[in-house]
Design a protein around this motif. Structure first.
Motif, PDB file in Angstrom:
ATOM      1  N   ARG A 108       0.812  -1.214   0.000  1.00  0.00           N
ATOM      2  CA  ARG A 108       0.000   0.000   0.000  1.00  0.00           C
ATOM      3  C   ARG A 108       0.846   1.265   0.000  1.00  0.00           C
ATOM      4  O   ARG A 108       0.710   2.108  -0.865  1.00  0.00           O
ATOM      5  N   HIS A 132      -2.698  12.439   1.866  1.00  0.00           N
ATOM      6  CA  HIS A 132      -2.746  13.718   2.585  1.00  0.00           C
ATOM      7  C   HIS A 132      -3.087  14.902   1.694  1.00  0.00           C
ATOM      8  O   HIS A 132      -2.939  16.042   2.110  1.00  0.00           O
ATOM      9  N   CYS A 151       3.556  13.099  12.857  1.00  0.00           N
ATOM     10  CA  CYS A 151       2.361  12.276  12.626  1.00  0.00           C
ATOM     11  C   CYS A 151       1.393  12.331  13.800  1.00  0.00           C
ATOM     12  O   CYS A 151       0.168  12.399  13.610  1.00  0.00           O
ATOM     13  N   CYS A 154      -1.809  14.622  14.389  1.00  0.00           N
ATOM     14  CA  CYS A 154      -3.109  14.357  13.770  1.00  0.00           C
ATOM     15  C   CYS A 154      -3.567  12.921  13.987  1.00  0.00           C
ATOM     16  O   CYS A 154      -4.756  12.652  14.044  1.00  0.00           O
ATOM     17  N   HIS A 155      -2.629  12.011  14.060  1.00  0.00           N
ATOM     18  CA  HIS A 155      -2.966  10.594  14.258  1.00  0.00           C
ATOM     19  C   HIS A 155      -2.709  10.266  15.712  1.00  0.00           C
ATOM     20  O   HIS A 155      -1.590   9.942  16.107  1.00  0.00           O
TER      21      HIS A 155
END
Ligand code: HEC
Ligand code: HEC
Length: 166
Positions: A108, A132, A151, A154-155
């Protein structure tokens, strides 16, 4: 304060708060986009001090090898370590790299990366950029974010390996 001032104050506060709440929330609930987090104490310690200890499954083995060969100039920082520590970390990263063992998540994130390319950033992988593309310039510039590599801004479950999108 008069009514107009109050309204203006509330509007300003909302303008400040809403974009960040929005972008922070969008990345949160649901989904199953899992990148096994670092579970080795040495790697967590040495590669998690300046930023999230990125999952080895986010870059191909050749990228980790190239990065570990040049820690003195690591994105402008000196992240050098003793040779045995470098060897330990490199083995860990390479064994769990995105192209090690044909794991599902790997194909992926590596989509669009050719064998001839050795990306050193996750944030420049074509697939990462695509995931994104809806994040606006203003959202990237949010002081709570600061860098694409941040990261966890937001995550919220990044440390645990989850990067869900809805
Ligand atoms: C002394 C601080 C420091 C240490 C220690 C460190 N890094 Fe970094 N790393 C950085 C900086 C600074 C950047 C660039 C971040 C940015 O662009 O915001 C970076 C970026 C990265 C990126 C690219 C992020 C992206 O944009 O996709 C990877 C991958 C990475 N580091 C892996 C590692 C690994 C593996 C280790 C352990 C061997 C490590 N780092 C240790 C400072 C450090
Ligand atoms: C400014 C906030 C922000 C930052 C910083 C950020 N992301 Fe994201 N990320 C998002 C949003 C929002 C989405 C969902 C995009 C969508 O809904 O299409 C997303 C999606 C993803 C996805 C796709 C999930 C899926 O469903 O396939 C992955 C993987 C991911 N991010 C990894 C990362 C990694 C790794 C970093 C750090 C190197 C990072 N993100 C930094 C906001 C961010």
């Amino acid at each position: 304060m008069d009514r107009r001032t109050a309204v203006r104050l509330v509007t300003t506060l909302l303008a400040l708060l809403v974009p960040s709440l929005f972008v922070l929330d969008r990345a949160r609930a649901g989904g199953d986009h899992f990148y096994p987090p670092v579970n080795d104490p040495v790697v967590a310690e040495e590669c998690g001090g300046c930023h999230l200890a990125f999952s080895p499954a986010m870059l191909p083995a050749r990228s980790w090898q190239a990065m570990m060969a040049n820690l003195e100039d690591h994105f402008g920082d000196d992240a050098s370590l003793s040779p045995p520590t470098v060897a330990h970390i490199e083995r860990y990263l390479v064994e769990r790299a995105a192209d090690a063992g044909g794991a599902r998540y790997a194909s992926r994130l590596l989509r669009g990366v050719t064998e001839a390319q050795t990306p050193l950033r996750i944030t420049t992988l074509p697939r990462w950029e695509r995931e994104h593309r809806e994040v606006t310039r203003a959202e990237w510039a949010d002081p709570k974010v600061g860098s694409k590599a941040n990261c966890a801004a937001c995550h919220r479950d990044a440390e645990r390996g989850y990067f869900d999108d809805d």
